[in-house]
Structures are given as C-alpha cells and as structure tokens.
Design a protein around this motif. Structure first.
Motif, PDB file in Angstrom:
ATOM      1  N   UNK A   1       0.798  -1.237   0.000  1.00 13.33           N
ATOM      2  CA  UNK A   1       0.000   0.000   0.000  1.00 13.33           C
ATOM      3  C   UNK A   1       0.822   1.275   0.000  1.00 13.33           C
ATOM      4  N   UNK A   2       1.902   1.315   0.774  1.00  6.52           N
ATOM      5  CA  UNK A   2       2.659   2.574   0.823  1.00  6.52           C
ATOM      6  C   UNK A   2       3.325   2.836  -0.523  1.00  6.52           C
TER       7      UNK A   2
ATOM      8  N   UNK B   1       2.134   1.565  -3.390  1.00  8.41           N
ATOM      9  CA  UNK B   1       1.017   1.834  -4.285  1.00  8.41           C
ATOM     10  C   UNK B   1       0.674   3.322  -4.281  1.00  8.41           C
ATOM     11  N   UNK B   2       0.662   3.912  -3.099  1.00  3.72           N
ATOM     12  CA  UNK B   2       0.348   5.336  -2.995  1.00  3.72           C
ATOM     13  C   UNK B   2       1.379   6.171  -3.746  1.00  3.72           C
ATOM     14  N   UNK B   3       2.658   5.796  -3.621  1.00  5.26           N
ATOM     15  CA  UNK B   3       3.717   6.515  -4.355  1.00  5.26           C
ATOM     16  C   UNK B   3       3.493   6.425  -5.858  1.00  5.26           C
TER      17      UNK B   3
ATOM     18  N   UNK C   1     -11.127   1.064  -4.309  1.00  6.47           N
ATOM     19  CA  UNK C   1     -10.484   2.184  -3.641  1.00  6.47           C
ATOM     20  C   UNK C   1      -9.623   2.975  -4.601  1.00  6.47           C
ATOM     21  N   UNK C   2      -8.822   2.279  -5.398  1.00 11.47           N
ATOM     22  CA  UNK C   2      -7.960   2.936  -6.375  1.00 11.47           C
ATOM     23  C   UNK C   2      -8.806   3.723  -7.374  1.00 11.47           C
TER      24      UNK C   2
ATOM     25  N   UNK D   1     -11.810   5.034  -6.904  1.00  8.04           N
ATOM     26  CA  UNK D   1     -12.402   6.211  -6.274  1.00  8.04           C
ATOM     27  C   UNK D   1     -11.392   7.340  -6.161  1.00  8.04           C
ATOM     28  N   UNK D   2     -10.129   6.992  -6.013  1.00 11.15           N
ATOM     29  CA  UNK D   2      -9.090   8.005  -5.878  1.00 11.15           C
ATOM     30  C   UNK D   2      -8.717   8.664  -7.196  1.00 11.15           C
TER      31      UNK D   2
ATOM     32  N   UNK E   1     -12.101   0.703   5.296  1.00  9.99           N
ATOM     33  CA  UNK E   1     -11.229   1.156   6.371  1.00  9.99           C
ATOM     34  C   UNK E   1     -11.943   2.162   7.263  1.00  9.99           C
TER      35      UNK E   1
ATOM     36  N   UNK F   1      -5.483  -3.687   5.051  1.00  6.82           N
ATOM     37  CA  UNK F   1      -5.890  -3.111   6.331  1.00  6.82           C
ATOM     38  C   UNK F   1      -7.396  -3.027   6.499  1.00  6.82           C
TER      39      UNK F   1
ATOM     40  N   UNK G   1       4.371   4.929  11.487  1.00  5.63           N
ATOM     41  CA  UNK G   1       4.252   3.928  10.431  1.00  5.63           C
ATOM     42  C   UNK G   1       2.792   3.532  10.233  1.00  5.63           C
TER      43      UNK G   1
ATOM     44  N   UNK H   1       0.988   6.292   8.453  1.00  4.07           N
ATOM     45  CA  UNK H   1       1.278   6.357   7.022  1.00  4.07           C
ATOM     46  C   UNK H   1       0.582   5.226   6.279  1.00  4.07           C
ATOM     47  N   UNK H   2       0.621   4.040   6.889  1.00  7.57           N
ATOM     48  CA  UNK H   2      -0.002   2.869   6.282  1.00  7.57           C
ATOM     49  C   UNK H   2      -1.503   3.101   6.093  1.00  7.57           C
ATOM     50  N   UNK H   3      -2.142   3.625   7.118  1.00  6.95           N
ATOM     51  CA  UNK H   3      -3.585   3.864   7.052  1.00  6.95           C
ATOM     52  C   UNK H   3      -3.914   4.934   6.020  1.00  6.95           C
TER      53      UNK H   3
ATOM     54  N   UNK I   1      -2.374   5.558   3.372  1.00  9.78           N
ATOM     55  CA  UNK I   1      -2.076   5.108   2.012  1.00  9.78           C
ATOM     56  C   UNK I   1      -3.184   4.258   1.429  1.00  9.78           C
ATOM     57  N   UNK I   2      -4.072   3.736   2.278  1.00  5.71           N
ATOM     58  CA  UNK I   2      -5.140   2.869   1.781  1.00  5.71           C
ATOM     59  C   UNK I   2      -6.174   3.707   1.043  1.00  5.71           C
ATOM     60  N   UNK I   3      -6.426   3.401  -0.233  1.00  7.70           N
ATOM     61  CA  UNK I   3      -7.428   4.179  -0.945  1.00  7.70           C
ATOM     62  C   UNK I   3      -8.831   3.876  -0.417  1.00  7.70           C
ATOM     63  N   UNK I   4      -9.573   4.921  -0.143  1.00  7.21           N
ATOM     64  CA  UNK I   4     -10.931   4.761   0.382  1.00  7.21           C
ATOM     65  C   UNK I   4     -11.906   4.652  -0.787  1.00  7.21           C
TER      66      UNK I   4
ATOM     67  N   UNK J   1      -8.486  15.000   0.807  1.00  4.28           N
ATOM     68  CA  UNK J   1      -7.889  13.984   1.659  1.00  4.28           C
ATOM     69  C   UNK J   1      -6.385  14.199   1.827  1.00  4.28           C
TER      70      UNK J   1
ATOM     71  N   UNK K   1      -2.696  12.940   2.666  1.00  2.00           N
ATOM     72  CA  UNK K   1      -1.980  11.682   2.544  1.00  2.00           C
ATOM     73  C   UNK K   1      -0.578  11.828   3.088  1.00  2.00           C
TER      74      UNK K   1
ATOM     75  N   UNK L   1       2.739  10.376   2.322  1.00  2.00           N
ATOM     76  CA  UNK L   1       3.411   9.503   1.364  1.00  2.00           C
ATOM     77  C   UNK L   1       4.791   9.163   1.922  1.00  2.00           C
ATOM     78  N   UNK L   2       5.053   7.877   2.060  1.00  2.00           N
ATOM     79  CA  UNK L   2       6.374   7.451   2.517  1.00  2.00           C
ATOM     80  C   UNK L   2       7.287   7.360   1.316  1.00  2.00           C
TER      81      UNK L   2
END
Lengths: 336, 349
Positions: free
Chosen positions: A192-193, A195-197, A221-222, A224-225, A266, B229, B264, B267-269, B271-274, B283, B285, B287-288
């Motif tokens: 996930x971290x 993926x966000x990058x 989720x992806x 929606x973003x 989540x 998560x 951590x 950051x993890x939470x 990063x999860x796309x809602x 939103x 974010x 980013x790590x």
C-alpha cells in the motif's frame, strides 16, 4: 461520426473470442467505451470479466491464435486501428499509446539493463544513437524519481525493488510522450505505501503531459481516488458506466451494488459484508439473458431470457448507462 | 532482552497463546566447502503478544515484514532462534515428536494460495480427511467419510463433492476446502496467512463471512495475517502492526484505526485508498518515500527511521520499545496502547 473533438480513443461494439480446445470462450461481447484527452477512465471488473483482453485488443498485443477480434472498431483519433497494417500499428504503439503491465518483473527483459530497455524506445522510434538514447534514459529515470539514476542506468531489472521496477515501466510508457496510456492493474502487486507513491506519480505525469489514461483494476479504492469515469465489466460486457461520483453514491446495476457492499472499508467498522452469492460464469458457457441473473437478487423471468441492452439513464446523470432491466429499482432501492 | 514490555493490564479472557520475544534469524553464509556465517536475515526480531481465547488478532504489514515467518514460528513449522510460544502456559518451541504432534492438533493453519496448498492428485475427501490419518484418535476409520462430508457442509460446499479433485473448484471454493482441512481436528487456534488475498473481491466477502461464522460456532481463536488493512479492521478484535521483523504498534481495533500513535501505522492507514470519491481532493496523505530496507541490514535504532517523516537524530541511537508511550501512561484514553516510537502521538485532524 458523433465523436467529440476531444475524443482520443473510441471503442465500438468490440467482440473478442478465444478459440480453445474446449470451445469458443467469449471474452469480450460488445464493449464500447471512449476516452477523451486528459481523462481517466477506470475499467473495473473481476478476473475473467474481459477488462484486460479489451486492453490487449486496443494495444494490438492479443495472442492470435487463440484470440481473435471478431467484430468492432477501435478508433484512435478517428482512425480504425483494426484496419491498419501490422507495420502501421507498430508505429502507433509506443509513440502514441503505451501500456503499463501489472507484473513489472516479467514485463521487463531480464538480460538487458534498464538503460538499454528505456533507450531502445528512442533508438527504434526516433532513430537516435545509443549514446544519446542513454542520456534520455537517465532523464526519464530522474523524471519518475528513481534515486541515483546515473549510477543505476546500467543495472538489471532484478536489482530494483518492486516499486522501482513499476517506475521503470512507467518511464518506458511515457518515454515518447504518448497521448494514451493503458495501465493494467499497475499497483496490484505492490504494498500500500508503494502503491500510494506509484499512483501519485502516475496522476502527476498524466496531468503534466495531458495524457488519456485507461486504468484497469479490481480495486474500488484505487478507482475512487483516481478516475473521472468508470465502466464496470462483467462476463465480457459493460454493465454500467457513470461518472465516478455517481456510481459510489447510487449504483444503477445490481452487480456494482453488490461489489460496493461486499468490500470491507477502512473508514467503516462492524458493517456486515453482504457477499454476492455464487461465482462468475465460465466464458465458455455464459448464461442466456443477463449474464448476472444467476447471482442477482433482483432477477425475474425476463432476465433469464432477454439480454438487457445498455440503457441510457438520462435522468440519472450524463454518460450514465446500465445493462439491467430493473435499473430503476436498483437506483431507487439504494436511495431509500 | 526482557519481557518487561508485555502487557499487564487486566484482560477479559485468558490468553490461549502467549508469544514472548520471538526471534528468527536466517543465517547468511559464504563459501561452499567451509561455510562461514557472514550475517543474518532478521526476519522476526523480538515479537511478543498474547492471543486471547475466542478473539481474532490481526497481524498487518508490508511484504518482507516477517508476518509469514511469524506464522510459521507460531505453528512450529520453523524453529525459533530464541523466544517462546506458550500454548496454555506451556512453551511449545522446544517440543518434538509426539508432544509436538499433540499440540499441533490444536493449532491449525489456513494458507494463502488455494491453488498450490492443495495436492492436485488427491480428492477433496482425501485432502480434508488427511489430518485424521495423522491423528486417528479424532475419528475412527469407519466414521471418516461422514466426518468429511459434515465438514464440507459446514464450510458451505456440497457434501457430494467428496470425490472431486481441486482443479474442479474455483478459487473461493478451494479456500473453503483449505478451511475445512484446518477445521478437521477441531483446533482451538487457527493461523490464517493471507487467506483471502488471492481471491476476487466478490468472493473475499463470502470467505470472510464464513470465517466469522465458524469462529462463533466453534469458539475459535484466529491469528489473521494480511496486508489488506480494510479486511483486518473488519474481522479483527486486536491488531499488531509489523515492520522489519518488529511489532510497531499493538492495540484493539479502535486504538489502531482511530487513535494510532505510531507514524508507520499512520502512514499505512493514510495510504489505503478509500472506496468513496467524495472529498478525495481534500484527503491528506502521508506519502512514505523509498523502500523497506533489507532485513539483513536493518537500520540502527528505530528500524522505521529511514522512511519516517518524524525521524530525528535520537531515533538512530535509541531502539524504541513496544510499550505504552510515557505521554499517555496513566491516561485512560484510547491512545494509551503499546507503540514503539520515541515521538508517539496521535495525528491531529
């Protein structure tokens, strides 16, 4: 033709089948969608829904045989790709449209350095010398923010982490600044971290270069973003299209509705997950009528016999379509 | 190392499994004839937690954080370098032979990949019945077929499928077979390693609902390992967040998801796309940057500091212990839970 000036890609009534030993698998059955310049279309579906096969047909990388495009048009800036010669298509691929694959490790050549693979784009399409191409490769790696690009340009794919390899794939796709990028599950294999990058990078490059993007994914989720509009696929057909904000608030197809209710979220706790019963159909034996009827809570007799057309739902918003006889009930039910 | 940082607060139900300072180092060797150890991959590096009866403990983390190695250590499929796994108060890491077999009856495992964890040449009946060959005392020979059919029924498969082979089933059905096999010996603890991550979205919910139903039906305790998560929040009572072989934060579902104090986890939470486009532009974010360092050469001090947005010089020198942070000690709020960070605090919204 009724396409707007901005329309980059227009897929019309595409049919793709795989002729296998067990019979003909109908992977794509009349798919139509369009992408404008600078727009992101998310194609959402589970495995076997035909979302990747459609993309392969657009890129012209379908395995033939067994895969055949049986019918349809793929208009890229007004020209039908399916009528082009193999040589003409090769010129379109890479320079005008490019693809990012899910599994970067198997999509990259393990015995060529990443610099050679990135540079090859410039050598083949732009006729550059190897030396110049290497300079461009380093620039590209900088652009997708791979640290120490100059030192790493000679390294091989296995020496990079998963996220870095996906960046190399993205670098390769944007190398010739194409107008359209097709990303097939670009972050599914990533944490996930990371993926966000990667999603952030992709969004930024897309804005900068004003590229059209087809984002193929199963992750709600992806979508929606990142997406502007969505096409939901099931058993080789599009069952619903909508603007991204509409579909999450008021799905117009029971399959979409089921998907939204079956994912744990989540930001919400303790909600009972209502699973969609049963399994997606085999593409060798797609049920008659509506392909979703054996799993559908709204199914009636008509759903077993008549295949629903993709109804235009004018009252529910522009571009909104649903392939359900009972889309009104579906919309209404959710609203209350 | 000490056990000082294990939890000592009053607990509602007695722990069935206690993990204490568990360590697994895989040696790295050089040379062919004369092997020398030149280092170690610190896959699991001092992990402690309790699993209480009837609860689900989630273990989350990114790939390479040691969560699957931890599962194997708990199952005793992998020998721990040091530390203890106590089942009902008795250390099982040193057990061998008959004693180990007897304990394993009560701790069973469900694997990630339903395509490779079932033998393609065995029928479903043989797969689910195989645990009875190892523990014949559970089901007498003549009774086995009926028991297997019962199990098929319990996990929602047609009992008539008993003579079919794994390839005749879909991914979700195969995972049900894997769960039936895990249930065969009526264990008290099930360790599930990414049980739904190979499945399609619409099928995941079916398997999660099944696992929740079986838990209340058979009073099972789960260790649920996952990288997703959202799923962990849905099914787990308590959650441990792992990073590079260590537990970063441990708390109940509300403490971790609504009141996390470790950067951590935060950051993890984030990063999860809602799955809701409303307000996506606003939103925030975290980013790590960069990747997880190699567990063969973890950073000094706090292992997360190389990617942490709060890292300071102190973090390179001091190893933060997993304990309730000083600032929250004595308070009763949800932020008062173990968090291995020198600068632990909740995010301000």
């Amino acid at each position: 033709m009724t396409t707007s000036v901005n329309t980059l890609l227009d897929v019309r009534d595409l049919h793709v089948e795989f002729r296998t030993r067990e019979g003909v698998a109908k992977a794509v059955n009349g798919v139509s969608y369009s992408v404008d310049a600078g727009e992101t279309l998310a194609v959402l579906g589970e495995s076997g829904s035909g979302k990747s096969v459609t993309a392969q047909a657009i890129m012209g990388i379908l395995d033939t045989p067994p895969g055949f495009v049986r019918h349809g048009e793929i208009l890229f800036k007004g020209t039908d790709l399916l009528r082009m010669s193999a040589g003409e298509r090769r010129k379109v691929r890479g320079a005008h449209m490019a693809m990012i694959f899910q599994d970067a490790l198997s999509a990259l050549n393990p015995v060529l350095s990443v610099g050679d693979q990135l540079g090859e784009m410039f050598v083949v399409h732009r006729g550059m010398s190897r030396k110049d191409a290497k300079i461009r490769a380093v620039e590209l790696m900088d652009r997708v923010r791979i640290p120490a690009a100059r030192e790493r340009v000679g390294q091989y794919p296995h020496q990079f982490s998963g996220g870095m390899r996906q960046r190399i794939m993205i670098a390769m796709a944007i190398a010739l600044e194409p107008e359209l990028i097709i990303a097939d599950e670009p972050t599914t294999a990533l944490d996930v971290t990371v993926q966000a990058q990667v999603m952030e990078l992709l969004a930024e490059l897309r804005r900068e270069l004003r590229m059209g993007l087809i984002l193929i994914t199963h992750d709600l989720g992806v979508v929606a973003d990142a997406a502007d509009k969505i096409a939901v696929m099931y058993a080789g057909r599009i069952v619903e299209t909508a603007h991204v904000h509409e579909i999450y608030r008021r799905p117009a197809h029971p399959y979409t509705k089921g998907l939204l209710e079956s994912i744990p979220r989540l930001d919400q706790k303790g909600r009972q997950l209502s699973a969609i019963k049963g399994l997606p159909p085999s593409l060798l034996r797609i049920p008659p009528g509506c392909a979703f009827h054996p799993r559908c809570p709204l199914a009636q007799q008509v759903c077993r016999t008549d295949e629903p057309p993709l109804y235009e739902l004018h009252e529910a918003g522009p571009g909104r379509r649903s392939a359900c006889h009972f889309w009104k009930e579906c919309l209404g039910e959710h609203g209350t | 190392m000490s056990t000082a940082h294990s939890e000592r607060e009053p607990i509602p139900r007695e722990p069935i499994l206690q993990v204490r300072d568990l360590v697994k180092h895989f040696p790295l060797t050089q040379g062919i004839l004369f092997k020398r150890q030149i280092g170690a991959v610190k896959a699991v590096d001092g992990v402690s937690f309790d699993l209480r009866k009837g609860e689900t403990l989630g273990i989350v983390g990114e790939s390479g954080c040691g969560k699957s190695t931890l599962a194997k250590l708990v199952m005793n499929l992998e020998r721990a370098t040091s530390g203890q796994v106590r089942y009902k108060g008795k250390d099982i890491t040193a057990l061998r032979g008959h004693a180990l077999k007897a304990v394993r009856r009560n701790i069973q495992m469900v694997f990630q990949d339903p395509y490779t964890s079932l033998n393609p040449r065995m029928t479903v009946g043989d797969i689910i019945g195989e645990p009875f060959d190892i523990h014949p005392e559970v089901a007498p020979k003549g009774d086995r077929r009926r028991k297997v059919q019962e199990l098929l029924d319990v996990v929602g498969l047609n009992p008539e499928y008993i003579n079919r082979y794994p390839h005749q089933f879909s991914g979700g059905q195969r995972q049900r077979i894997g769960i039936a096999r895990g249930l065969a010996l009526r264990p008290e603890v099930i360790v599930a390693d990414e049980p739904v991550s190979a499945l399609d979205v619409s099928i995941q919910a079916q398997v999660i609902n099944l696992m929740a139903r079986l838990q209340s039906e058979f009073d099972l305790s789960y260790i649920f390992i996952a990288h997703d998560l959202s799923i962990v929040r849905h099914i787990c009572d308590r959650v441990a967040v792992m990073y590079l072989g260590k537990v970063m934060e441990l708390g109940d579902e509300d403490q971790i998801y609504e009141h996390s104090t470790h950067p951590y986890t935060q950051a993890l939470l984030s990063a999860v796309p809602v799955p809701d486009p409303a307000g996506r532009e606003e939103r925030e974010r975290i980013i790590l940057y960069g990747d997880v360092p190699s567990p063969a050469a973890p950073p000094s001090g706090c292992v997360f500091r190389t990617r942490c947005f709060k890292a300071q010089e102190r973090c390179a020198r001091e190893v933060p212990l997993l304990a309730v942070p000083e600032a929250f000690r004595g308070t009763k709020g949800p932020a008062a839970h173990p968090s291995a960070c020198l600068f632990a605090e909740e995010l301000t919204a």
